[in-house]
Design a protein around this motif. Sequence first.
Motif, PDB file in Angstrom:
ATOM      1  N   SER A  52       3.291  -3.280   0.335  1.00 39.73           N
ATOM      2  CA  SER A  52       2.002  -2.698   0.812  1.00 39.73           C
ATOM      3  C   SER A  52       1.510  -1.337  -0.260  1.00 39.73           C
ATOM      4  CB  SER A  52       1.855  -2.329   2.069  1.00 39.73           C
ATOM      5  OG  SER A  52       2.963  -1.419   2.455  1.00 39.73           O
ATOM      6  N   ASP A  53       2.686  -0.867  -0.989  1.00 37.53           N
ATOM      7  CA  ASP A  53       2.226   0.223  -1.558  1.00 37.53           C
ATOM      8  C   ASP A  53       2.179   0.008  -3.188  1.00 37.53           C
ATOM      9  OD1 ASP A  53       2.474   1.938   0.443  1.00 37.53           O
ATOM     10  OD2 ASP A  53       4.612   2.359   0.162  1.00 37.53           O
ATOM     11  N   ARG A  54       1.429   0.621  -3.958  1.00 41.25           N
ATOM     12  CA  ARG A  54       1.332   0.390  -5.424  1.00 41.25           C
ATOM     13  C   ARG A  54       1.508   1.742  -5.989  1.00 41.25           C
ATOM     14  NH1 ARG A  54       2.595  -3.490  -3.589  1.00 41.25           N
ATOM     15  NH2 ARG A  54       1.475  -5.479  -3.200  1.00 41.25           N
ATOM     16  N   VAL A  55       2.075   1.704  -7.252  1.00 42.21           N
ATOM     17  CA  VAL A  55       2.245   2.917  -7.954  1.00 42.21           C
ATOM     18  C   VAL A  55       1.822   2.898  -9.455  1.00 42.21           C
ATOM     19  CG1 VAL A  55       3.978   4.519  -8.714  1.00 42.21           C
ATOM     20  CG2 VAL A  55       4.371   3.229  -6.399  1.00 42.21           C
ATOM     21  N   MET A  56       1.278   4.081  -9.899  1.00 44.64           N
ATOM     22  CA  MET A  56       1.124   4.167 -11.343  1.00 44.64           C
ATOM     23  C   MET A  56       1.721   5.367 -11.650  1.00 44.64           C
ATOM     24  SD  MET A  56      -2.957   3.581 -11.652  1.00 44.64           S
ATOM     25  CE  MET A  56      -3.742   2.118 -11.351  1.00 44.64           C
ATOM     26  N   LEU A  57       2.392   5.323 -13.020  1.00 47.94           N
ATOM     27  CA  LEU A  57       3.318   6.503 -13.327  1.00 47.94           C
ATOM     28  C   LEU A  57       2.515   6.837 -14.948  1.00 47.94           C
ATOM     29  CD1 LEU A  57       6.869   4.781 -13.010  1.00 47.94           C
ATOM     30  CD2 LEU A  57       5.666   6.383 -11.351  1.00 47.94           C
ATOM     31  N   CYS A  58       2.542   8.058 -15.040  1.00 47.88           N
ATOM     32  CA  CYS A  58       1.978   8.584 -16.337  1.00 47.88           C
ATOM     33  C   CYS A  58       2.712  10.270 -16.306  1.00 47.88           C
ATOM     34  CB  CYS A  58       0.535   8.701 -16.460  1.00 47.88           C
ATOM     35  SG  CYS A  58       0.040   9.130 -18.118  1.00 47.88           S
ATOM     36  N   GLY A  59       3.587  10.282 -17.368  1.00 55.82           N
ATOM     37  CA  GLY A  59       4.214  11.423 -17.579  1.00 55.82           C
ATOM     38  C   GLY A  59       5.191  11.375 -18.857  1.00 55.82           C
ATOM     39  N   PRO A 117      -0.975  -8.785 -12.962  1.00 54.22           N
ATOM     40  CA  PRO A 117      -0.815  -7.663 -12.060  1.00 54.22           C
ATOM     41  C   PRO A 117       0.440  -7.822 -11.139  1.00 54.22           C
ATOM     42  CG  PRO A 117      -2.905  -8.605 -11.995  1.00 54.22           C
ATOM     43  CD  PRO A 117      -2.111  -9.442 -12.764  1.00 54.22           C
ATOM     44  N   ALA A 118       1.099  -6.489 -10.757  1.00 51.83           N
ATOM     45  CA  ALA A 118       1.998  -6.639  -9.693  1.00 51.83           C
ATOM     46  C   ALA A 118       2.012  -5.063  -9.067  1.00 51.83           C
ATOM     47  CB  ALA A 118       3.464  -6.674 -10.526  1.00 51.83           C
ATOM     48  N   ASP A 119       3.317  -4.660  -8.668  1.00 55.22           N
ATOM     49  CA  ASP A 119       3.391  -3.628  -7.831  1.00 55.22           C
ATOM     50  C   ASP A 119       3.386  -2.115  -8.468  1.00 55.22           C
ATOM     51  OD1 ASP A 119       4.019  -5.602  -6.100  1.00 55.22           O
ATOM     52  OD2 ASP A 119       6.265  -5.223  -6.692  1.00 55.22           O
ATOM     53  N   PHE A 120       3.662  -1.817  -9.603  1.00 59.70           N
ATOM     54  CA  PHE A 120       3.484  -0.784 -10.346  1.00 59.70           C
ATOM     55  C   PHE A 120       3.144  -0.672 -11.916  1.00 59.70           C
ATOM     56  CE2 PHE A 120       8.150  -1.537 -11.342  1.00 59.70           C
ATOM     57  CZ  PHE A 120       8.161  -0.735 -12.509  1.00 59.70           C
ATOM     58  N   VAL A 121       2.725   0.257 -12.213  1.00 62.21           N
ATOM     59  CA  VAL A 121       2.459   0.241 -13.986  1.00 62.21           C
ATOM     60  C   VAL A 121       2.809   1.547 -14.501  1.00 62.21           C
ATOM     61  CG1 VAL A 121       0.699  -1.616 -13.720  1.00 62.21           C
ATOM     62  CG2 VAL A 121      -0.030   0.658 -13.370  1.00 62.21           C
ATOM     63  N   ILE A 122       3.163   1.509 -15.774  1.00 63.87           N
ATOM     64  CA  ILE A 122       3.454   2.464 -16.414  1.00 63.87           C
ATOM     65  C   ILE A 122       2.592   2.833 -17.782  1.00 63.87           C
ATOM     66  CG2 ILE A 122       5.234   3.809 -17.779  1.00 63.87           C
ATOM     67  CD1 ILE A 122       7.335   2.154 -16.318  1.00 63.87           C
ATOM     68  N   GLU A 123       2.076   4.073 -18.178  1.00 60.01           N
ATOM     69  CA  GLU A 123       1.437   4.438 -19.112  1.00 60.01           C
ATOM     70  C   GLU A 123       2.257   4.743 -20.331  1.00 60.01           C
ATOM     71  OE1 GLU A 123      -0.465   3.377 -21.935  1.00 60.01           O
ATOM     72  OE2 GLU A 123      -2.091   3.614 -20.476  1.00 60.01           O
ATOM     73  N   PHE A 172      -0.210   5.234  -4.819  1.00 59.84           N
ATOM     74  CA  PHE A 172       0.519   6.564  -5.365  1.00 59.84           C
ATOM     75  C   PHE A 172       0.339   6.712  -6.714  1.00 59.84           C
ATOM     76  CE2 PHE A 172       2.655   5.313  -1.389  1.00 59.84           C
ATOM     77  CZ  PHE A 172       2.848   6.516  -0.773  1.00 59.84           C
ATOM     78  N   LEU A 173      -0.197   7.905  -7.266  1.00 58.77           N
ATOM     79  CA  LEU A 173      -0.416   8.154  -8.714  1.00 58.77           C
ATOM     80  C   LEU A 173       0.469   9.440  -8.949  1.00 58.77           C
ATOM     81  CD1 LEU A 173      -4.248   8.146  -8.214  1.00 58.77           C
ATOM     82  CD2 LEU A 173      -2.774   6.192  -9.145  1.00 58.77           C
ATOM     83  N   PHE A 174       1.607   8.864  -9.708  1.00 59.00           N
ATOM     84  CA  PHE A 174       2.717   9.916 -10.141  1.00 59.00           C
ATOM     85  C   PHE A 174       2.629  10.424 -11.215  1.00 59.00           C
ATOM     86  CE2 PHE A 174       5.478   7.539  -6.988  1.00 59.00           C
ATOM     87  CZ  PHE A 174       5.165   7.983  -5.748  1.00 59.00           C
ATOM     88  N   GLY A 175       2.324  11.547 -11.536  1.00 53.02           N
ATOM     89  CA  GLY A 175       2.077  12.272 -13.110  1.00 53.02           C
ATOM     90  C   GLY A 175       2.868  13.500 -13.091  1.00 53.02           C
TER      91      GLY A 175
END
Length: 281
Positions: free
Chosen positions: A238-245, A270-276, A135-138
């Motif tokens: 099983s879900d991986r998430v990236m956050l940028c906003g 490495p883990a389950d989600f990352v933030i920029e 999931f790419l949340f922006g």
Amino acid sequence: MSDHKAEAATLASTTLEPIVLEPTAALTVEEVLSVHHWNDHLFSFKITRPASFRFRSGEFIMIGLQGDNGKPLLRAYSIASPSWAEEIEFLSIKVEDGPLTSKLQKIQPGDHIYLGRKPVGTLVTDALSPGKRLFLFGSGTGLAPFLSLIRDPDVYEAFEQVIVVHSVRTVADLAFREELESQLAGDPLVEDQALLQLTYVPTVTREDFHTTGRINTLIDNGRLFEGLKGEARLVPESDRVMLCGSMAMNKDIAAMLEGLGFVEGSNNKPADFVIERAFVG
């Protein structure tokens, strides 16, 4: 010399010479190739790419112009083009009184711009552990690094489904909407994979649209998961998430993810989600 010729000579001698940018140990100087204004506060542009420039899809870089003090005025911008592209693309807001964007929004093809030599960032697949759905949340121009990632073949090898969720205030702010709605039709490397694996979910918060509400809302009411394979919720196994906003969005969704058992990852772990955290705008 006649008065007319004398006046012309004076004007010629006082004409401002174009500012010439000089490369430094940390910066190259690149040419602006194209500029696209999406609306009165959002634009994207492409610049030349140095032959030696390498980056991982999803990373950011310092770019800028000459400041009023004669020194480089730089800000961090996520790279919107994939790592294989011959040009480098960026997506930017326009801020009338912004130290950099007030100048940057006026660039034209042929102008020159500073480009950092060392890209960095955490919105890379290396910072995530293996999973099934990405999931790419922006929000706003936070879409930029995801434009890079979804055109990288390796992303489709690593994940079964790739879901881009782009939250903006108005419909006009949905940059690259047509390209995303087509599931990257015509892309030279990922057209086939994107058609099967890429889902685009645009959502608008201040106008009527077929999907409205912030990303948190779409997660809570289940709208985000319509049409997706798997459970109608975020699953840390099983879900991986990236956050940028925006800082608010990053903070709110990160807190929600941690409450669900997700662990924040990094390049070193490495883990389950990352933030920029260095994103501008």
